[in-house]
Design a protein around this motif. Sequence first.
Motif, PDB file in Angstrom:
ATOM      1  N   LEU A 105       0.803  -1.223   0.000  1.00 45.58           N
ATOM      2  CA  LEU A 105       0.000   0.000   0.000  1.00 45.58           C
ATOM      3  C   LEU A 105       0.837   1.275   0.000  1.00 45.58           C
ATOM      4  CD1 LEU A 105      -2.822  -1.080   2.505  1.00 45.58           C
ATOM      5  CD2 LEU A 105      -2.654  -1.451   0.038  1.00 45.58           C
ATOM      6  N   GLY A 106       2.158   1.155   0.038  1.00 44.37           N
ATOM      7  CA  GLY A 106       3.020   2.324  -0.066  1.00 44.37           C
ATOM      8  C   GLY A 106       3.043   3.224   1.144  1.00 44.37           C
ATOM      9  N   TRP A 107       2.625   2.689   2.309  1.00 47.44           N
ATOM     10  CA  TRP A 107       2.626   3.500   3.536  1.00 47.44           C
ATOM     11  C   TRP A 107       4.010   3.499   4.162  1.00 47.44           C
ATOM     12  CZ3 TRP A 107       3.873   1.947   8.504  1.00 47.44           C
ATOM     13  CH2 TRP A 107       3.581   2.857   9.535  1.00 47.44           C
ATOM     14  N   GLN A 108       4.381   4.632   4.741  1.00 45.73           N
ATOM     15  CA  GLN A 108       5.593   4.755   5.549  1.00 45.73           C
ATOM     16  C   GLN A 108       5.303   5.733   6.689  1.00 45.73           C
ATOM     17  OE1 GLN A 108       8.605   3.314   5.485  1.00 45.73           O
ATOM     18  NE2 GLN A 108       8.337   2.112   3.618  1.00 45.73           N
ATOM     19  N   PRO A 109       5.807   5.468   7.891  1.00 45.51           N
ATOM     20  CA  PRO A 109       5.634   6.465   8.950  1.00 45.51           C
ATOM     21  C   PRO A 109       6.408   7.730   8.626  1.00 45.51           C
ATOM     22  CG  PRO A 109       7.124   4.726   9.673  1.00 45.51           C
ATOM     23  CD  PRO A 109       6.561   4.290   8.356  1.00 45.51           C
ATOM     24  N   LYS A 110       5.794   8.876   8.882  1.00 48.61           N
ATOM     25  CA  LYS A 110       6.450  10.152   8.618  1.00 48.61           C
ATOM     26  C   LYS A 110       7.301  10.617   9.793  1.00 48.61           C
ATOM     27  CE  LYS A 110       3.052  11.945   5.315  1.00 48.61           C
ATOM     28  NZ  LYS A 110       2.087  13.050   5.022  1.00 48.61           N
ATOM     29  N   GLU A 111       6.924  10.218  10.991  1.00 48.10           N
ATOM     30  CA  GLU A 111       7.621  10.696  12.180  1.00 48.10           C
ATOM     31  C   GLU A 111       8.660   9.695  12.660  1.00 48.10           C
ATOM     32  OE1 GLU A 111       7.190  13.678  13.240  1.00 48.10           O
ATOM     33  OE2 GLU A 111       5.325  14.168  12.197  1.00 48.10           O
ATOM     34  N   THR A 112       9.842  10.175  12.978  1.00 47.67           N
ATOM     35  CA  THR A 112      10.770   9.390  13.777  1.00 47.67           C
ATOM     36  C   THR A 112      10.281   9.442  15.221  1.00 47.67           C
ATOM     37  OG1 THR A 112      12.199  11.258  14.344  1.00 47.67           O
ATOM     38  CG2 THR A 112      12.653  10.087  12.267  1.00 47.67           C
ATOM     39  N   PHE A 113      10.848   8.613  16.071  1.00 50.65           N
ATOM     40  CA  PHE A 113      10.408   8.685  17.464  1.00 50.65           C
ATOM     41  C   PHE A 113      10.773  10.035  18.068  1.00 50.65           C
ATOM     42  CE2 PHE A 113      10.761   8.070  22.044  1.00 50.65           C
ATOM     43  CZ  PHE A 113       9.472   7.646  22.302  1.00 50.65           C
ATOM     44  N   GLU A 114      11.910  10.570  17.696  1.00 50.94           N
ATOM     45  CA  GLU A 114      12.356  11.842  18.265  1.00 50.94           C
ATOM     46  C   GLU A 114      11.427  12.988  17.862  1.00 50.94           C
ATOM     47  OE1 GLU A 114      15.194   8.873  18.724  1.00 50.94           O
ATOM     48  OE2 GLU A 114      14.314   9.547  16.809  1.00 50.94           O
ATOM     49  N   THR A 115      11.031  13.031  16.585  1.00 49.28           N
ATOM     50  CA  THR A 115      10.136  14.119  16.163  1.00 49.28           C
ATOM     51  C   THR A 115       8.741  13.930  16.737  1.00 49.28           C
ATOM     52  OG1 THR A 115       9.512  12.989  14.091  1.00 49.28           O
ATOM     53  CG2 THR A 115      11.426  14.476  14.030  1.00 49.28           C
TER      54      THR A 115
END
Length: 352
Positions: free
Chosen positions: A307-317
């Motif tokens: 589905l081409g999903w990727q998380p945008k946030e790192t844990f730090e952000t």
Amino acid sequence: MILVTGGAGFIGSNFVLDWLENHDEHVVNLDALTYAGNLANLEPLKGDPRHVFQHGDIGDRNLVEAMLRNHRPRAIVNFAAESHVDRSILGPGAFLKTNIEGTFNLLEAARGYHATLEGDDKASFRFLHVSTDEVYGSLTADAAPFTETHPYEPNSPYSASKAASDHLVRAWHHTYGLPTLTTNCSNNYGPLHFPEKLIPLVIVNALAGKSLPVYGDGLNVRDWLYVKDHCAAIRAVLAEGRVGETYNVGGLNEKTNIEIVRGICALLDELRPDAAGPRDRLITFVKDRPGHDRRYAIDATKLCTELGWQPKETFETGLRKTVEWYLANSEWVQGVQSGAYRDWVSTQYAKA
């Protein structure tokens, strides 16, 4: 129009807000408003004609069936659940009632409604069930992350009740042909999180100068998923997911509990210094809870590839955004901290 259940809780309300930021499609929102359901979460939608709120329980078959007849949604997204492991240990009955019986009632209502649909409406209808990685049990330090084919090995009343609900959803698809989708997510964090889970509890306690309870040695590992990334994943699964399939949703951020707590302390020391000194002085190790899973980790390859999903946030952000939200929304925090909640936290996290 879509029907969202549990849409005044933490993840559900974030999803409703996210949905209406990205779509003009209306949302009918059903929530029982238990202790963690909060209409204040939906305050930005006050007066918005795209959002219709209904106070009620997914276990009320007559109500759910009436809502389906009256609103004719093209999809149901089910967030409604009791979700806190600690509470499930102290009072498992509520978890069986909502997570198992409630899901059964919702599935039966959806099955009856689906049978009335015809043509494209019938073909495009979806029932999306939001679940947890905890159904898979615990991992050793060197084990590969959970995939969708990992055997179910729930270790708490909460995870057992969610595992049972997942099995019901699967059975209703294979037996009755209900077009279902299931997502199993890792630990969520972000705005509007009721302060009983680790991250909001630590933020709220640290700001108040209270002890920061950490179970056992603090080395339990979780994969952390920023809630808005989770919402984007659910939108993707609802739009393009293959009927009958399960999709794992993870943040690709494995952290120990003590890392989380120290990270929050450091952010608060930066953003709102405490004259009494660094906040890690407040860390208190407490007796571990029964059956505490050592490690969770999610393999979200299927979701990312299909589905081409990727998380945008790192844990730090994501953590910085979360801490900043709590600092900017002290009235919301005060509103959810009832006397009963404070009494429960005091009892649950008493020193060993």
